[in-house]
Design a protein around this motif. Structure first.
Motif, short mmCIF file in Angstrom:
data_model
loop_
_atom_site.label_atom_id
_atom_site.label_comp_id
_atom_site.label_asym_id
_atom_site.label_seq_id
_atom_site.Cartn_x
_atom_site.Cartn_y
_atom_site.Cartn_z
N LEU B 255 0.84 -1.21 0.00
CA LEU B 255 0.00 0.00 0.00
C LEU B 255 0.87 1.25 0.00
CD1 LEU B 255 -2.74 -1.07 2.55
CD2 LEU B 255 -2.90 -1.00 0.07
N ALA B 256 1.90 1.23 0.85
CA ALA B 256 2.78 2.40 0.91
C ALA B 256 3.51 2.58 -0.41
CB ALA B 256 3.79 2.21 2.04
N ARG B 257 3.91 1.47 -0.99
CA ARG B 257 4.66 1.51 -2.22
C ARG B 257 3.83 2.14 -3.35
NH1 ARG B 257 9.11 2.40 -3.31
NH2 ARG B 257 10.34 0.64 -2.61
N PHE B 258 2.57 1.75 -3.41
CA PHE B 258 1.74 2.22 -4.52
C PHE B 258 1.04 3.53 -4.22
CE2 PHE B 258 1.69 -2.30 -6.01
CZ PHE B 258 2.47 -2.03 -7.11
N GLN B 259 1.23 4.02 -3.00
CA GLN B 259 0.51 5.23 -2.68
C GLN B 259 0.79 6.38 -3.66
OE1 GLN B 259 0.15 6.65 1.31
NE2 GLN B 259 0.00 8.72 0.51
N ALA B 312 -1.42 4.75 5.62
CA ALA B 312 -1.21 4.69 4.17
C ALA B 312 -2.40 5.31 3.45
CB ALA B 312 -1.01 3.26 3.73
N GLY B 313 -3.58 5.18 4.05
CA GLY B 313 -4.77 5.73 3.42
C GLY B 313 -4.83 7.23 3.52
N ILE B 314 -4.45 7.77 4.67
CA ILE B 314 -4.57 9.22 4.86
C ILE B 314 -3.72 9.97 3.84
CG2 ILE B 314 -4.07 11.10 6.45
CD1 ILE B 314 -4.71 9.19 8.74
N GLY B 315 -2.50 9.52 3.67
CA GLY B 315 -1.65 10.18 2.68
C GLY B 315 -1.16 11.53 3.18
N GLY B 316 -0.26 12.10 2.43
CA GLY B 316 0.29 13.40 2.80
C GLY B 316 1.60 13.24 3.56
N GLU B 317 2.24 14.35 3.78
CA GLU B 317 3.59 14.31 4.31
C GLU B 317 3.63 13.77 5.74
OE1 GLU B 317 5.68 17.87 3.45
OE2 GLU B 317 7.30 17.42 4.84
N THR B 318 2.76 14.30 6.60
CA THR B 318 2.78 13.88 8.00
C THR B 318 2.49 12.40 8.13
OG1 THR B 318 1.68 15.99 8.33
CG2 THR B 318 1.99 14.61 10.26
N ALA B 319 1.48 11.95 7.38
CA ALA B 319 1.10 10.54 7.47
C ALA B 319 2.24 9.66 6.98
CB ALA B 319 -0.16 10.29 6.66
N LEU B 397 -5.75 13.72 12.80
CA LEU B 397 -6.43 15.01 12.96
C LEU B 397 -6.47 15.76 11.64
CD1 LEU B 397 -5.08 16.17 16.41
CD2 LEU B 397 -7.44 15.67 15.80
N GLY B 398 -5.52 15.48 10.77
CA GLY B 398 -5.48 16.18 9.48
C GLY B 398 -6.43 15.59 8.46
N LEU B 399 -7.12 14.55 8.83
CA LEU B 399 -8.02 13.88 7.88
C LEU B 399 -9.23 14.76 7.59
CD1 LEU B 399 -8.12 11.12 6.51
CD2 LEU B 399 -9.58 10.35 8.36
N ALA B 400 -9.61 14.84 6.34
CA ALA B 400 -10.71 15.73 5.96
C ALA B 400 -12.07 15.07 6.15
CB ALA B 400 -10.53 16.19 4.52
N ALA B 401 -12.20 13.87 5.65
CA ALA B 401 -13.51 13.24 5.68
C ALA B 401 -13.53 12.11 6.70
CB ALA B 401 -13.83 12.66 4.30
N TRP B 402 -14.67 11.80 7.19
CA TRP B 402 -14.86 10.69 8.12
C TRP B 402 -14.03 10.84 9.39
CZ3 TRP B 402 -18.46 6.96 7.51
CH2 TRP B 402 -19.03 6.84 6.24
N GLN B 403 -13.59 12.06 9.66
CA GLN B 403 -12.65 12.23 10.76
C GLN B 403 -13.20 11.74 12.10
OE1 GLN B 403 -11.91 15.82 12.64
NE2 GLN B 403 -9.72 15.83 12.25
N PRO B 404 -14.45 12.10 12.45
CA PRO B 404 -14.94 11.67 13.77
C PRO B 404 -14.92 10.16 13.94
CG PRO B 404 -16.45 13.22 12.75
CD PRO B 404 -15.43 12.90 11.72
N VAL B 405 -15.37 9.46 12.92
CA VAL B 405 -15.43 8.00 13.02
C VAL B 405 -14.03 7.44 13.21
CG1 VAL B 405 -16.13 5.89 11.87
CG2 VAL B 405 -17.45 7.99 11.53
N VAL B 406 -13.14 7.86 12.31
CA VAL B 406 -11.78 7.32 12.34
C VAL B 406 -11.12 7.66 13.66
CG1 VAL B 406 -9.51 7.53 11.29
CG2 VAL B 406 -11.54 7.37 9.85
#
Lengths: 480, 773
Positions: B255-259, B312-319, B397-406
């Motif tokens: 997953l990380a590889r193909f991100q 791996a799903g969140i993506g972005g630099e911090t993740a 915390l940086g997640l845009a969608a579904w943040q409360p659930v996650v």
């Protein structure tokens, strides 16, 4: 009226096998039972000699002889070589089994050699008549071989079913070919092909009938669903050495006639038969893989696995591209080697009065003989298509060919059923490695059989690591 | 490079010969190979840390255009170091743990082969090679689990784990084929360069799902999480190595590889974050429910894998930074904890946590190591696990969608994680000493070296995060993110939300650990987990598959020849209809002009006879009416100027009827055994086939396809055959070879019959001689 003498050179291997089979038939009459090994030796010599002869008379160009009804080309010579080698392996595996059961008779070898001859003729057939001749020669020998163990009721029943259904299918194939003859006015495959190319795009009802009957006949001979019913009964009913013979080399010959009839002869109607093959392949993959799960008899399980492999083979052919044909050839050869190993293993583990044909007989094989268990593991992984075994490349090539023609859904479908199929192959592995063995001792086998089994199993890995060898052979044979 | 990957296989090949000769030193000597590999990979650090990507290429399968390429960037180097490093420790450990085992040599064969496969997996540049190594890890891990198969649970687990991972692998293969097609190349480099093309490809969703399936099965994500704890029946070094540090991480590696190529889309983010968070939570819950130490650790591994998927799903630099930091931290502490679990088992004979207690006095070093590792696992301040956890919160915390659930699932899961760490790290050591199967005593150096080193590294990287970051993690995170990143790992980021969350989980987790016995009983009481769990789903699915298979067998393979023929015929008819209908074939019009009266009469007779034959209740009647139909056909031949064929037909019909009558004479009349339903079925099939044949006939009459051949015979009979009777000339001249062949066949058959009669006569004579005696 003058009769030109045909060029006999391309057919020298066939003539050699014929002459030797007749010789062995006579020689065997004068042998006492304890000297029967001579028959066996002569048979192996015949196959070896034919292999050598094939490559002595081989030329890179295609040669057509016997008034256009016989062809020797790279495809035929390649396929013939595989047939010799696999048949030799079959005879080698079978010998101890036959000896233990009082079946070590000349008939097995003579019928086997005639079956090989039938396959050779099929592979080299360039007209409907030769093709049918080869097919019937093969089929008749196989019918007789299935009933070879006369005291077995199951074998007789299987032979009877095989014969009746086989006759029906042969009739259909012949009927289809007669339509083609009536339409094109020729029995020669290239002439028929030319006629079809010249009339491409023109629809006609008799042509459709011809096509359907030819496809049905071929599907039956290969054992594609829904013309597969004979396969499990015959594989199960026949003595295991005969099953071994039926399950391995004839698939290569079957591939050959598909190439000659569908790809070469009816190539112009590719769009028409593609749909039918899709149907057959879809059904074969589903039925073969699903029913195999329910089997407790390993011969039946392998029979259904054959059906599913035929589905894969059809996928390669229906692509209709050179890559597809090469993939199908690769798949066929790989399958023949795997089937030889699989049935060979059953023979190896059987002994007098005991057939190792139930799945439970494989329990704990790892404890009893780790090496054989490892070989069987390789074979099973190869059949399931798991790398690094060669079965993986066979599946990969076929999938690629299918994806290349844009039938992605079909590739995904095939993969789904490969996953289902993996279940029953892996179950065998699990039985061997995890379950407690029954207390039956393993039979002691001669060095030759063990060596061949080792070669057979290791071939799965060697060809899996270096698939380039077989791939280039397949690509060369199919042509540019 | 090729040698580095293959050396494991080579050593594995000679291990059966080598191990018995080395005796007790086998583990130590064999561990030299992974140590050497580790040093070699470490020597690549400066180049890779500088942002370089190293590539090695070897030709492999020219026919398929498959290169055996190896790609080393930050991500693969991180994995390679973990694999070789932990591999060395585990080999050393196993040499002592399994000392004197009957099949020690075989064990090392599979262990080394596994290590080599794993290295190949993370270093491969080609998709095919990657897949090959991927499945190789499945196979070798299966053999390693099978190594300790005295266990009954091991037997059940074996097929399950193998099937789930191999099946997922095959799905992955399909994904790769499509991916290569979409990206236009079979190498990782090509795929990573073609990210946009892949994301916009028509089959993107299929590709992503197939790859998810492969990754989820391998990395034990919900709903495939059940196989991993079941695989824990393997010997402890195997569990530590395969099921925590390396193999199960292959999925998240993928997953990380193909991100960079596949990631960033809605499908990617939604699926991975939700599945990851769900796995995280499920893992924690199930870990608290278990009592076996290894099982708890296994479920907490499931938890960690969920975390990695989430990142791996969140993506972005911090993740990306969080991903690599968490990966490293988890491998260190989980490896240590597993090995300690093995130490406890080995030295005391205890496996169940509730049965443990007070070992700390007898095994002080083990105790210290366990505490250190557990602190890192719980994410306590100066340890590396703390940094990883902070980063995790920051990314979530940086997640845009579904943040409360996650976020909720993550928090709840991590509370469980802390509790598990506390239970595993403290419970066996403190309290009153309990009676154990073996007297507790400190483990030998070989067993302790591994866990101690791993735990100390966790402390070292926590205190000096720059050490790990500069050399490796920056480059690894860059590879996950797809472009260079500048991480800034530090223990103290000031008072912020992640710190508060960290503290919260810590306190809550400790509370849970304190009341663990009660909570566990309560959780065990929640039986619904078992009733609706994924494992039940797997079992039910398998059972269903077997049932369908059995049902299909009964349906399709009933053993009756007549059904086989029925299927063959109806399938042929269906194929014909399909072929004709798809081409929009039309039935040609039929004109009744030119039909003479007596033709109509004969036709009617034949039809009537056929009807009588199928409806009559008397066998003789059926045979007679069939004969009538046959004679009608013969008359038609005669009418259409084929008297010879007509005569043949008459003869055949007469003979058949006579023979049938002779056979059937004594049989009773039909009893009407066939129910109406079957009659209907048979009628429909025969009518379909009859209709199709009529269609063919009409079409054949409507169009004349080839010139008649009779003209040829008329023209050539006299000049070529010198005969006036054309039929005669055809038989003896034009088809002379045919005739000759027929004669030969008849002659052979006659000889055969003669031989059989003679044999029979001899047989009878012999029997006649024997009987009087």
């Amino acid at each position: 009226m003058s009769f030109p003498i045909p060029d006999l050179v391309p057919a020298i291997p066939e003539m050699f096998v014929l002459a030797m089979a007749c010789t062995i038939l006579v020689v065997d009459l004068f042998l006492k039972d304890d000297r029967r090994d001579v028959t066996y030796g002569l048979t192996q010599f015949t196959l070896f000699g034919a292999l050598v002869l094939t490559w002595i008379v081989h030329v890179p160009e295609a040669r057509v002889t016997f008034s256009g009804s016989f062809i020797a080309d790279p495809l035929s010579d390649t396929l013939k070589s595989f047939i010799y080698v696999i048949a030799a392996g079959v005879f080698l595996y079978s010998r101890p089994y036959l000896k233990e059961r009082g079946l070590f008779k000349g008939e097995y070898y003579v019928l086997g050699l005639f079956a090989v001859l039938g396959m050779l003729v099929m592979v080299s057939a360039y007209s409907f008549v030769t093709l049918y001749l080869g097919l019937e020669l093969l089929s008749l020998c196989l019918y007789a071989l299935v009933a070879f163990d006369r005291d077995s009721g199951r074998a007789s029943e299987a032979a009877m079913k095989y014969f009746i259904l086989g006759a029906l299918a042969s009739g259909m194939l012949l009927y289809g070919m007669s339509f083609l003859y009536g339409l094109s006015g020729s029995l020669e495959i290239p002439v028929v092909a030319e006629y079809l190319i010249a009339n491409a795009g023109q629809f006609s009802v008799p042509l459709t009938f011809a096509l359907v009957f030819v496809v049905v006949g071929l599907a039956f001979k290969l054992g594609a669903v829904p013309f597969h019913m004979w396969v499990p009964d015959v594989y199960h009913g026949a003595p295991t050495p005969v099953t071994l013979l039926i399950g391995s080399a004839p698939k290569i010959a079957g591939f050959a006639i598909i190439m000659r009839l569908l790809a070469d002869g009816l190539g112009a109607m590719h769009a028409d038969w593609q749909g039918m093959l899709v149907l057959l392949a879809v059904l074969s993959l589903a039925v073969g893989n699903l029913i195999a799960i329910a089997q407790t008899n390993i011969k039946r399980m392998l029979a259904y696995s054959t059906i599913s492999h035929v589905g894969f083979l059809l996928l390669g052919i229906l692509a209709g591209t050179q890559e597809g044909y090469a993939a199908a050839l690769f798949y066929t050869v790989t399958y023949a080697i795997m089937a030889m190993g699989g049935f060979g293993m059953i023979i190896l583990l059987s002994r007098q009065g005991f057939e190792a044909e139930n799945l439970d007989d494989f329990k704990g094989l790892n404890e009893r003989n780790p090496w054989l268990a490892f070989m069987m593991l390789l074979l099973m992984f190869s059949m399931a298509g798991v790398p690094p075994t060669v079965g993986f490349y066979a599946k990969l090539m076929v999938l690629q060919a299918v994806v290349q023609i844009g039938m992605t859904w079909l590739a995904v479908y095939a993969v789904i059923f490969s996953i289902v199929g993996a279940f029953y192959y892996l179950r065998v592995v699990k039985l061997m490695y995890f379950d407690k063995p029954a207390d039956e001792p393993l039979p002691v086998r001669g060095l030759d059989v063990t060596v061949v089994m080792s070669v057979n199993g290791l071939l799965m890995v060697v060809l899996g690591i270096f698939p380039g060898i077989l791939m280039s052979i397949a690509a060369l044979a199919v042509g540019p | 490079m090729l040698l580095a990957v293959l050396s494991g296989f080579l050593l594995a090949a000679v291990a059966p010969w080598l191990v018995p000769r080395l005796g007790a030193h086998a583990g130590r000597v064999l561990a030299l190979l992974p140590v050497g590999l580790f040093l070699w990979f470490a020597s690549l650090l400066p180049a890779v840390g500088g942002g370089e990507t190293l590539l090695w290429e070897y030709a492999w399968v020219p026919g398929l255009d498959v290169q055996l390429g190896f790609l080393v960037d930050g991500l693969s180097l991180l994995f390679a170091l973990l694999i070789s490093g932990i591999g060395a420790l585990v080999t050393l450990y196993a040499g002592s743990y399994l000392a004197g085992h009957r099949d020690l040599a075989r064990f090392f064969v599979w262990l080394l082969a596994f290590m080599a496969s794993m290295l190949g997996l993370v270093l491969s540049d080609g998709l095919i090679a990657l897949f090959v190594f991927w499945e190789l890890t499945s196979i070798t891990s299966f053999l390693l689990i099978g190594f300790a198969h005295e266990d009954k649970t091991a037997r059940q687990a074996a097929l399950q784990g193998l099937f789930v991972t191999v099946g997922g692998g095959l799905a992955l293969l399909a994904g790769f084929v499509l991916l290569a097609l979409a990206a236009g190349g079979w190498s990782l480099s090509a795929v990573l360069d073609a990210g946009d093309a892949v994301r916009e490809h028509a089959h993107y969703a299929v590709i992503a799902w197939l790859i998810f399936l492969g990754a989820f099965t391998k990395s034990a994500q919900v709903p495939f999480h059940f196989w991993l704890p079941n695989a824990m029946a393997a010997p402890t070094p195997v569990s530590a190595y395969l099921h925590s540090a390396t193999m199960v991480k292959a999925g998240v590696y993928l997953l990380a590889r193909f991100q960079p190529a596949l990631g960033g889309t809605d499908l990617w983010v939604f699926t991975l974050t939700l599945v990851g968070a769900a796995t995280l939570f499920t893992g924690a819950l199930l870990a608290l429910r278990s009592s076996g130490m290894k099982r708890m650790l296994a479920y907490s591994t499931v938890m960690a894998l969920g975390t990695l998927t989430l990142l791996a799903g969140i993506g972005g630099e911090t993740a990306a930074i969080a991903f690599v930091a968490f990966l490293l931290a988890h491998s260190l502490y989980k490896g240590a904890l597993f090995l300690i679990a093995g130490v406890i088992d080995h030295e005391t004979g205890c496996r169940e946590v509730p049965e443990m207690g007070g070992f700390g006095r007898a095994m002080p070093v083990s105790f210290a190591v366990a505490v250190l590792a557990a602190l890192s696992a719980a994410g306590v301040m100066p340890l590396f696990g703390f940094i990883a956890k902070e980063l995790l919160f920051e990314s979530a915390l940086g997640l845009a969608a579904w943040q409360p659930v996650v976020l909720t699932l993550t928090l709840a899961g991590l509370v469980g994680g802390v509790a598990v760490a506390a239970v595993v790290g403290l419970r066996p050591w403190i309290g009153r000493p309990v009676t154990t199967p073996r007297e507790p005593h400190e483990a030998p150096l070989d067993l302790l070296a591994g866990p101690a080193l791993l735990a100390l590294l966790g402390l070292l990287f926590g205190l000096l995060p720059g050490l790990a970051e500069r050399g490796l993690l920056a480059a690894a995170a860059g590879a996950v993110h797809g472009q260079a990143v500048t991480p800034n790992l530090a223990l103290w980021h000031g008072l912020n939300l992640p710190l508060a969350m960290s503290a919260l989980t810590l306190v809550a987790g400790l509370l849970v650990a304190w009341r663990w016995d009660g909570i566990r009983k309560m959780l065990v009481g929640l039986g619904f987990v078992e009733r609706f769990g994924a494992e039940r789903g797997y079992d039910a699915g398998m059972l269903g598959l077997v049932r369908v298979a059995a049902w299909q067998t009964r349906l399709l393979q009933n053993g009756h020849l007549r059904y086989y023929i029925l299927t063959t015929l109806s399938a042929t008819a269906l194929l014909l209809v399909y072929a004709l209908v798809t081409r929009h074939a039309v039935i040609p019009p039929w004109s009744s002009s030119g039909v003479r009266l007596y033709e109509v009469v004969i036709g009617a007779v034949v039809l009537m006879a056929a009807l009588v034959a199928v409806t009559t209740r008397s066998r003789l009647g059926a045979v007679a009416s069939l004969g009538a139909a046959g004679f009608g056909v013969a008359l038609i031949y005669v009418l259409f100027s084929a008297p010879d064929v007509g005569i043949t037909q008459v003869l055949i019909e007469t003979l058949t009827v006579l023979m049938l009558v002779l056979v059937l004479f004594r049989l009773p009349s039909f009893l009407g055994l066939t129910p109406g339903r079957i009659k209907l079925r048979d009628a429909s099939i025969s009518l379909t086939i009859g209709g199709l044949m009529s269609w063919l006939l009409l079409d054949a009459v409507a169009a004349h396809h080839q010139g008649s051949i009779s003209r040829y015979f008329v023209e050539n009979a006299v000049p070529a055959g010198h005969g006036q009777n054309i039929v005669n000339v055809i038989l003896v001249d034009f088809r002379a070879l045919d005739t000759l062949g027929e004669i030969v066949v008849l002659g052979l058959a006659a000889i055969g019959v003669y031989a059989m009669i003679k044999l029979r006569a001899e047989d009878r004579r012999r029997r006649g001689k024997e009987e009087p005696r």
